[in-house]
Design a protein around this motif. Structure first.
Motif, PDB file in Angstrom:
ATOM      1  N   SER A   5       0.801  -1.159   0.060  1.00 60.10           N
ATOM      2  CA  SER A   5       0.076  -0.166  -0.094  1.00 60.10           C
ATOM      3  C   SER A   5       0.841   1.107  -0.134  1.00 60.10           C
ATOM      4  CB  SER A   5      -0.928  -0.016   1.342  1.00 60.10           C
ATOM      5  OG  SER A   5      -1.452   1.037   1.431  1.00 60.10           O
ATOM      6  N   GLN A   6       0.654   2.273  -0.914  1.00 60.30           N
ATOM      7  CA  GLN A   6       1.327   3.450  -1.045  1.00 60.30           C
ATOM      8  C   GLN A   6       0.631   4.705  -0.700  1.00 60.30           C
ATOM      9  OE1 GLN A   6       4.195   3.454  -4.419  1.00 60.30           O
ATOM     10  NE2 GLN A   6       4.400   5.693  -3.862  1.00 60.30           N
ATOM     11  N   HIS A   7       0.891   5.309  -0.070  1.00 58.52           N
ATOM     12  CA  HIS A   7       0.067   6.730   0.350  1.00 58.52           C
ATOM     13  C   HIS A   7       0.978   7.852   0.563  1.00 58.52           C
ATOM     14  CE1 HIS A   7      -3.435   8.570   2.264  1.00 58.52           C
ATOM     15  NE2 HIS A   7      -2.520   9.135   2.889  1.00 58.52           N
ATOM     16  N   PRO A   8       0.330   9.076  -0.049  1.00 57.94           N
ATOM     17  CA  PRO A   8      -0.610   9.241  -0.717  1.00 57.94           C
ATOM     18  C   PRO A   8      -0.602   8.947  -2.494  1.00 57.94           C
ATOM     19  CG  PRO A   8       0.554  11.195  -0.550  1.00 57.94           C
ATOM     20  CD  PRO A   8       1.258  10.356   0.263  1.00 57.94           C
ATOM     21  N   SER A   9      -1.850   8.875  -2.993  1.00 54.43           N
ATOM     22  CA  SER A   9      -1.626   8.355  -4.459  1.00 54.43           C
ATOM     23  C   SER A   9      -1.362   9.492  -4.993  1.00 54.43           C
ATOM     24  CB  SER A   9      -2.976   7.715  -4.785  1.00 54.43           C
ATOM     25  OG  SER A   9      -4.162   8.626  -4.549  1.00 54.43           O
TER      26      SER A   9
END
Lengths: 117, 110
Positions: A5-9
């Motif tokens: 999961s990578q944040h923010p997009s």
């Protein structure tokens, strides 16, 4: 399967400010994480490799004081772009390497679109 | 890292097989062959990888030449959702990182 999961997009920031991007491995422990940068119509360029609990290894030409990487746990790595400028605008992608019964798995995040104005 | 050479772009018709070639003449005996693909504005997605023998999974097949100096990614029935940039990457078994080349832009026509 393995998920990163990578944040923010996406993020828009003002020139001179810092931006932090997070990368988490959700269902596996990532011994090593990688950060890439991708400009439009170009391939991914590896910026650095980070191992949990140790300093990141930067590729040639990447400023380590500008792109701060922290890999404090086996599931989280962060990239901080310090004093961002318009030329830092790019698509940043993380990847996590994990070990499974069938060998190493490299899983990528969905990327972060950084725009510096 | 040993280098790979791929065509810049290829085109296929929907529902037909696609063969994406990759040359890696300087491959060493301990290099794995990885294939990833990337859709626009997304991170790369794992497709398949192999060492010496041909490999099959639900997404594709990987055919590796006997001398290992080339390989072919086979999509058995291309769909519009397979339109992407396909990257062929070599990784030493003792190595850590994936270094991306230019890849092949696959266009699928309906």
């Amino acid at each position: 399967g393995a998920v990163v999961s990578q944040h923010p997009s996406w993020v828009i920031c003002k020139s001179g400010t810092s931006v932090k991007i997070e990368c988490r491995s959700l269902d596996f422990q990532a011994t090593t994480m990688f950060w890439y940068r991708q400009f439009p119509k170009q391939s991914l360029m590896l910026m650095a490799t980070s191992n949990e609990g140790s300093k990141a290894t930067y590729e040639q030409g990447v400023e380590k004081d500008k792109f701060l990487i922290n890999h404090a746990s086996l599931t989280l790595s962060t990239l901080t772009v310090t004093s961002a400028h318009p030329e830092d605008s790019s698509f940043y992608i993380c990847s996590a390497r994990g070990h499974t019964g069938t060998g190493d798995v490299y899983t990528f995040g969905s990327g972060t679109r950084l725009t510096v104005v | 890292d040993a280098k790979t050479t791929q065509p810049n772009s290829m085109e296929s018709n929907e529902e037909e097989p696609v063969h994406l070639p990759c040359n890696h003449s300087t491959i060493s005996g301990t290099d794995y062959i990885h294939w990833y693909r990337q859709l626009p504005s997304q991170g790369p997605e794992y497709v398949i990888h192999g060492l010496t023998s041909n490999v099959n999974n639900r997404m594709a097949s990987l055919a590796i030449a006997e001398d290992r100096k080339s390989s072919t990614l086979i999509l058995h029935r291309a769909t519009l959702r397979d339109a992407a940039v396909y990257y062929c990457i070599l990784r030493d078994v003792g190595g850590n990182k994936l270094v991306f080349g230019a890849g092949t832009i696959l266009r699928v026509k309906s």
